[in-house]
Design an enzyme around this catalytic site. Structure first.
Site: not given
Length: 344
Positions: A289, A318, A132
């Site tokens: 995602d 995600h 991330s």
């Protein structure tokens, strides 16, 4: 769970940030796993992610993992803004709380670079990796310090924050700020903006996992008995657990403005910045995602001379990179193994 206390602090002193503010007595919290070898050639940098702390990265570290502390010296620096390193919640006036200055990915990496070089005397990094916002820092390391980074593996993240991603960040920020108790960021300890944090969590819940994750009720694998139980017990609980609202907004600013093209010397040219990366890069986006879809990383990869993309299959969106689904963890770990075995 309470914020961890088992970490080291590197005193950065005076830090002039990319947007002009000066943080005095700045600090970088970090933890290490393993032992630095004699020639300082076995160090891996594994930055934290949005609201994450170093302990939240430990799921990918262990004797049965590619990031084996018996072989590697793994440095996990906490991002500025996460509550352990210099942040709105722990910085004295005048840059406390709502006045905390803007921090870019470039700023984050330059502070980490000082830790790696000044404190540890490290000159080369066999690997930089992260999930991330940790992936954003991974790209930034490869652009800012190509002479050091030998391999880069960003997963579920990007080199530039896409417009649709920014829409999400605007929505969660607006939900938090709408709470009257937020008071423009000057909320009182006895009037915490809990309503705003709960709304923040509810908006976040629609993005962190995919539509298919919810259709298939995969949240049951996380021990939740109903959708509402998941929204409260997973999402609300996470953001109510010592996550300071100003800290969240400071990290959102960093995320929102993520772009390796803003690295000094590139004048906003993202493609030129990606072209400058010397090391092999394996990007591992998740198939579903909603923040960082695979096509974003496929676009970036075509501009990286030694870039490659390996898509994490499945419905966890995600959070394929969050360490909670064993199949996804095994996929990511294998990618790291493959890269660490690769000649550079």
């Amino acid at each position: 769970m309470p914020a961890p206390t088992d970490f080291h602090v590197f005193d950065l002193g005076v830090v002039v940030l990319q947007h002009g503010a000066t943080l005095r007595n700045a600090r970088l919290a970090y933890q290490t796993y393993g032992t630095l070898n004699a020639d300082r050639s076995n160090a891996i940098v594994y930055p934290t992610w949005f609201s994450g702390r170093h302990t939240d990265n430990e799921w990918l570290i262990g004797p049965d993992k590619a990031l084996d502390p018996e072989r590697w010296f793994i440095i996990v620096p906490n991002m500025l803004g996460n509550g352990l390193s210099s942040s709105p919640s722990n910085t004295p006036p005048p840059y406390d709380r709502a006045r905390f200055p803007h921090v870019t990915f470039h700023d984050q990496v330059e502070c980490q670079f000082r830790l790696v070089t000044e404190h540890f005397g490290i000159e080369t990094l066999p690997l930089v990796t992260g999930w991330s916002m940790g992936a954003g820092q991974t790209y930034q390391w490869a652009v800012s310090h190509p002479e050091m980074v030998q391999r880069a593996v960003p997963f579920c993240g990007s080199s530039v924050t896409a417009p649709h991603n920014r829409v999400f960040l605007e929505s969660v920020s607006a939900a938090l700020r709408a709470d009257a108790a937020f008071a423009g960021g000057w909320y009182r300890d006895d009037a915490w903006p809990t309503t705003g944090l709960r709304a923040f969590a509810r908006v976040y819940a629609g993005w962190g996992f995919s539509q298919a994750f919810y259709w298939q009720e995969e949240w049951r694998r996380l021990g939740h008995s109903s959708l509402e139980d998941f929204l409260i017990g997973f999402w609300e609980d996470f953001f109510l657990d010592e996550r300071d609202p100003n800290n969240l907004l400071a990290m959102i600013w960093t995320w929102f403005h993520g772009d390796v093209g803003q690295t000094p010397g590139f004048g906003g040219d993202t493609v030129a910045a990606l072209n400058s990366i010397r090391c092999p890069v394996l990007a591992m986006p998740a198939e579903k995602d909603l923040y960082f879809p695979p096509e974003d990383e496929q676009w970036a990869s075509q501009h990286i001379p030694r870039g490659d993309v390996r898509v994490i299959p499945g419905v966890w969106g995600h959070f394929a990179g969050g360490g909670q689904n064993p199949e996804d963890t095994a996929f990511i770990d294998q990618g790291l193994r493959d890269m660490l075995a690769r000649e550079v």
